[in-house]
Write a protein that holds these residues in place. Structure first.
Motif, PDB file in Angstrom:
ATOM      1  N   PRO A   1     -28.585   5.591  13.604  1.00  0.00           N
ATOM      2  CA  PRO A   1     -27.521   5.925  14.106  1.00  0.00           C
ATOM      3  C   PRO A   1     -26.096   5.184  13.560  1.00  0.00           C
ATOM      4  CG  PRO A   1     -29.290   4.751  15.670  1.00  0.00           C
ATOM      5  CD  PRO A   1     -29.576   4.594  14.110  1.00  0.00           C
ATOM      6  N   GLN A   2     -26.095   4.230  12.822  1.00  0.00           N
ATOM      7  CA  GLN A   2     -24.898   4.089  12.134  1.00  0.00           C
ATOM      8  C   GLN A   2     -24.607   4.841  10.980  1.00  0.00           C
ATOM      9  OE1 GLN A   2     -23.572   1.507  13.634  1.00  0.00           O
ATOM     10  NE2 GLN A   2     -25.466   1.387  15.153  1.00  0.00           N
ATOM     11  N   GLN A   3     -25.360   5.607  10.390  1.00  0.00           N
ATOM     12  CA  GLN A   3     -25.002   6.421   9.252  1.00  0.00           C
ATOM     13  C   GLN A   3     -24.679   7.974   9.927  1.00  0.00           C
ATOM     14  OE1 GLN A   3     -24.799   5.598   6.172  1.00  0.00           O
ATOM     15  NE2 GLN A   3     -24.183   7.886   5.698  1.00  0.00           N
ATOM     16  N   SER A   4     -24.976   8.215  11.100  1.00  0.00           N
ATOM     17  CA  SER A   4     -24.755   9.395  11.435  1.00  0.00           C
ATOM     18  C   SER A   4     -23.355   9.727  11.802  1.00  0.00           C
ATOM     19  CB  SER A   4     -25.735   9.614  12.871  1.00  0.00           C
ATOM     20  OG  SER A   4     -26.944   9.687  12.815  1.00  0.00           O
ATOM     21  N   PRO A   5     -22.400   8.805  12.135  1.00  0.00           N
ATOM     22  CA  PRO A   5     -21.286   9.127  12.405  1.00  0.00           C
ATOM     23  C   PRO A   5     -20.482   9.619  10.994  1.00  0.00           C
ATOM     24  CG  PRO A   5     -21.696   7.260  13.707  1.00  0.00           C
ATOM     25  CD  PRO A   5     -23.005   7.493  12.766  1.00  0.00           C
ATOM     26  N   GLU A   6     -20.842   8.981  10.027  1.00  0.00           N
ATOM     27  CA  GLU A   6     -20.133   9.216   8.617  1.00  0.00           C
ATOM     28  C   GLU A   6     -20.669  10.777   8.271  1.00  0.00           C
ATOM     29  OE1 GLU A   6     -17.862   8.541   5.760  1.00  0.00           O
ATOM     30  OE2 GLU A   6     -18.268   7.297   7.185  1.00  0.00           O
ATOM     31  N   THR A   7     -22.055  10.904   8.516  1.00  0.00           N
ATOM     32  CA  THR A   7     -22.393  12.302   8.109  1.00  0.00           C
ATOM     33  C   THR A   7     -21.682  13.144   8.915  1.00  0.00           C
ATOM     34  OG1 THR A   7     -24.615  11.475   7.590  1.00  0.00           O
ATOM     35  CG2 THR A   7     -24.592  13.815   7.992  1.00  0.00           C
ATOM     36  N   LEU A   8     -21.576  12.978  10.293  1.00  0.00           N
ATOM     37  CA  LEU A   8     -20.791  14.026  11.255  1.00  0.00           C
ATOM     38  C   LEU A   8     -19.310  14.232  10.728  1.00  0.00           C
ATOM     39  CD1 LEU A   8     -21.800  15.498  13.166  1.00  0.00           C
ATOM     40  CD2 LEU A   8     -20.963  13.830  15.085  1.00  0.00           C
ATOM     41  N   ARG A   9     -18.542  13.201  10.167  1.00  0.00           N
ATOM     42  CA  ARG A   9     -17.305  13.411   9.713  1.00  0.00           C
ATOM     43  C   ARG A   9     -16.982  14.428   8.760  1.00  0.00           C
ATOM     44  NH1 ARG A   9     -17.234   7.515  10.678  1.00  0.00           N
ATOM     45  NH2 ARG A   9     -15.847   6.971  12.453  1.00  0.00           N
ATOM     46  N   LYS A  10     -18.382  14.781   7.849  1.00  0.00           N
ATOM     47  CA  LYS A  10     -18.157  15.797   6.839  1.00  0.00           C
ATOM     48  C   LYS A  10     -18.085  17.210   7.518  1.00  0.00           C
ATOM     49  CE  LYS A  10     -21.370  15.516   3.711  1.00  0.00           C
ATOM     50  NZ  LYS A  10     -22.785  15.519   3.336  1.00  0.00           N
ATOM     51  N   TYR A  11     -18.556  17.281   8.669  1.00  0.00           N
ATOM     52  CA  TYR A  11     -18.397  18.552   9.295  1.00  0.00           C
ATOM     53  C   TYR A  11     -17.643  18.324  10.866  1.00  0.00           C
ATOM     54  CZ  TYR A  11     -22.425  19.086   6.318  1.00  0.00           C
ATOM     55  OH  TYR A  11     -23.181  19.408   4.991  1.00  0.00           O
ATOM     56  N   ARG A  12     -16.499  17.819  10.581  1.00  0.00           N
ATOM     57  CA  ARG A  12     -15.488  17.556  11.566  1.00  0.00           C
ATOM     58  C   ARG A  12     -15.009  18.841  12.281  1.00  0.00           C
ATOM     59  NH1 ARG A  12     -12.170  12.905  12.348  1.00  0.00           N
ATOM     60  NH2 ARG A  12     -10.869  12.953  13.877  1.00  0.00           N
ATOM     61  N   GLY A  13     -15.229  19.226  13.645  1.00  0.00           N
ATOM     62  CA  GLY A  13     -14.536  20.457  13.687  1.00  0.00           C
ATOM     63  C   GLY A  13     -15.781  20.834  14.806  1.00  0.00           C
ATOM     64  N   HIS A  14     -15.917  22.408  15.144  1.00  0.00           N
ATOM     65  CA  HIS A  14     -16.723  22.838  15.977  1.00  0.00           C
ATOM     66  C   HIS A  14     -18.340  22.589  15.761  1.00  0.00           C
ATOM     67  CE1 HIS A  14     -13.125  24.283  17.250  1.00  0.00           C
ATOM     68  NE2 HIS A  14     -12.941  25.610  16.586  1.00  0.00           N
ATOM     69  N   LEU A  15     -18.598  22.451  14.512  1.00  0.00           N
ATOM     70  CA  LEU A  15     -20.149  21.981  14.310  1.00  0.00           C
ATOM     71  C   LEU A  15     -20.480  20.709  14.776  1.00  0.00           C
ATOM     72  CD1 LEU A  15     -22.678  22.560  13.215  1.00  0.00           C
ATOM     73  CD2 LEU A  15     -21.678  22.009  10.956  1.00  0.00           C
ATOM     74  N   ALA A  16     -19.476  20.026  14.425  1.00  0.00           N
ATOM     75  CA  ALA A  16     -19.647  18.175  14.851  1.00  0.00           C
ATOM     76  C   ALA A  16     -19.490  18.207  16.196  1.00  0.00           C
ATOM     77  CB  ALA A  16     -18.420  17.309  14.454  1.00  0.00           C
ATOM     78  N   GLY A  17     -18.656  19.187  17.157  1.00  0.00           N
ATOM     79  CA  GLY A  17     -18.763  19.056  18.396  1.00  0.00           C
ATOM     80  C   GLY A  17     -19.840  19.662  19.096  1.00  0.00           C
ATOM     81  N   SER A  18     -20.358  20.802  18.523  1.00  0.00           N
ATOM     82  CA  SER A  18     -21.546  21.427  19.171  1.00  0.00           C
ATOM     83  C   SER A  18     -22.820  20.626  19.112  1.00  0.00           C
ATOM     84  CB  SER A  18     -21.878  22.800  18.658  1.00  0.00           C
ATOM     85  OG  SER A  18     -21.957  22.633  17.130  1.00  0.00           O
ATOM     86  N   TYR A  19     -22.969  19.781  17.858  1.00  0.00           N
ATOM     87  CA  TYR A  19     -23.998  18.801  17.646  1.00  0.00           C
ATOM     88  C   TYR A  19     -23.996  17.664  18.578  1.00  0.00           C
ATOM     89  CZ  TYR A  19     -26.994  15.443  15.242  1.00  0.00           C
ATOM     90  OH  TYR A  19     -27.705  14.397  14.894  1.00  0.00           O
ATOM     91  N   VAL A  20     -22.756  16.973  19.013  1.00  0.00           N
ATOM     92  CA  VAL A  20     -22.726  15.699  19.895  1.00  0.00           C
ATOM     93  C   VAL A  20     -23.160  16.425  21.142  1.00  0.00           C
ATOM     94  CG1 VAL A  20     -21.292  14.477  21.157  1.00  0.00           C
ATOM     95  CG2 VAL A  20     -21.074  14.781  18.712  1.00  0.00           C
ATOM     96  N   LYS A  21     -22.656  17.620  21.598  1.00  0.00           N
ATOM     97  CA  LYS A  21     -23.096  18.214  22.947  1.00  0.00           C
ATOM     98  C   LYS A  21     -24.602  18.437  22.865  1.00  0.00           C
ATOM     99  CE  LYS A  21     -18.754  20.615  23.891  1.00  0.00           C
ATOM    100  NZ  LYS A  21     -18.029  21.678  24.080  1.00  0.00           N
ATOM    101  N   PHE A  22     -25.138  19.042  21.792  1.00  0.00           N
ATOM    102  CA  PHE A  22     -26.632  19.010  21.672  1.00  0.00           C
ATOM    103  C   PHE A  22     -27.544  17.935  21.889  1.00  0.00           C
ATOM    104  CE2 PHE A  22     -30.628  19.619  19.610  1.00  0.00           C
ATOM    105  CZ  PHE A  22     -31.174  20.693  20.223  1.00  0.00           C
TER     106      PHE A  22
END
Length: 398
Positions: A235-256
């Motif tokens: 979980p500590q690494q996941s936010p860093e990976t998610l920032r690479k796809y900041r935008g709608h992909l990141a938002g839809s992943y969080v909702k998923f």
């Protein structure tokens, strides 16, 4: 003599090592490969509680605990006569299970990947990209069933994350390849097997027939999603990976990932193209979801996406802050962002560059998404010269 039938392989390594089975009255069993006898495969077989079997499939219960918690009595050995498709005869054992030599060591839990080649066979049979999603909600303990709202929500959220992953993948394609793709349907998938055996499984295939060299950006999109899933256990690494796809992909992943937490299940999926020789696997196990959601909840402004538009200014509503622009991709419209530039002075018919943030909101009660473009900054285009009409404001990075 009591017999059982194989229903689902749970762990595979050079053959089925652990599988699930049922007897003729619906009783649940787990079978574990042990040392062969006379070069024939043998399996330890034990009756188990459906809910505890579900927990083992989810990775929250280890194999040894599953086998011994129902007591030492009534366990069996079986030797398949041909393959696991035939009924398996059970030979009762008298030695208490804890005293036998067959119990696995403590701590063995299922890996996070599907183990069967079902998705590979489906892809080859259909000559198309095929994806299999596997979940284990509480209602799937007795048989492969799922609540309607869980099923619909799962497919809806997965289709949305695929849509935004396709959009992200499309940006990285060469212009020649990107121009050949119809962005309206490249991400779409159809349900072709609504419920396969074992855990609740649903099989989908690409809605559009494969191109000569694949399904356009759909495989690339699934690879992007797989990259996000890879860090679920960290979980500590996941936010860093998610920032690479900041935008709608990141938002839809969080909702998923919020969805399986609400429904108390992990999610595994496997996909393969028609020409592939092995599946690609990704998963978020049930024990990983809560710490993952907690880590992602600490990141703000993940779902906004920067959009740059170039076109002819065609309409304005100064009171409401609304605007319209004719671009090469067609007409675009939106609103001025809070604290954004004034529309006073913009002239209809002139060309501008609009720097916007696109935000997506779900339309209540419909499951659909509504996109709104918020203007953060604009520039007037004069021939080949660009005139900045307002000091640059912070625009969210892609």
């Amino acid at each position: 003599m009591k017999t059982i039938l194989h229903t689902s392989t749970l762990f595979y390594y050079d053959g089925p090592q652990v599988f699930e089975a049922r007897d003729d009255i619906g009783g649940h069993y787990v079978a574990v490969m042990v040392e062969p006898e006379d070069e024939q495969d043998r399996y330890l077989v034990k009756g188990v509680a459906p809910e505890r079997l579900r927990q083992f499939r989810c990775g929250t219960l280890d194999l040894r605990s599953l086998l011994v918690e129902m007591g030492d009595q009534e366990w069996y050995l079986t030797v398949p006569e041909s393959d696991l498709c035939q009924p398996l005869s059970l030979v009762p054992q008298k030695t208490p299970l804890r005293e036998s030599e067959f119990l696995p060591d403590e701590g063995f839990v299922l890996d996070d990947y599907p183990t069967e080649d079902h998705v590979l066979m489906e892809a080859q049979r259909r000559n198309n990209l095929v994806l299999e999603i596997i979940v284990d909600p509480p209602e799937a303990a007795e048989e492969h069933r799922i609540r309607v709202d869980t099923f619909v929500g799962l497919l809806d959220r997965f289709q949305k994350i695929v849509k935004h992953a396709c959009r992200a993948a499309r940006r990285d394609l060469p212009d020649s390849e990107r121009n050949r793709i119809n962005p309206t349907d490249a991400h779409l998938m159809d349900v072709v097997v609504p419920a396969a055996a074992g855990s609740f499984r649903v099989v989908l295939e690409a809605a559009r027939l494969p191109e000569p060299f694949g399904n356009g950006e759909l495989p690339r999109a699934l690879q992007l999603i797989g990259e996000l899933f890879e860090n679920a256990a960290n979980p500590q690494q996941s936010p860093e990976t998610l920032r690479k796809y900041r935008g709608h992909l990141a938002g839809s992943y969080v909702k998923f990932v919020n969805f399986p937490m609400q429904h108390k299940t992990g999610v595994r999926y496997s996909w393969v193209g028609p020409q592939s020789t092995k599946p690609n696997h990704s998963a978020i196990l049930e024990p990983e979801i809560e710490p993952l959601v907690e880590a992602l909840s600490k990141i703000s402004d993940l779902s906004s996406e920067s959009v740059t538009l170039v076109g002819e200014f065609v309409k304005v509503n100064r009171d409401a802050g609304g605007w319209g622009l004719n671009t090469e991709e067609g007409p675009k419209s939106g609103k001025v962002a809070e604290g954004g530039p004034s529309l006073d002075g913009l002239e209809v018919g002139k060309r501008y560059t609009f720097f916007c943030v696109e935000e997506i909101e779900e339309v209540a009660g419909t499951g659909k998404e509504s996109c709104t473009l918020y203007l953060k900054e604009y520039k007037l285009l004069r021939g080949t010269q660009t005139v900045l009409e307002r000091p640059a404001m912070e625009v969210l990075p892609r």
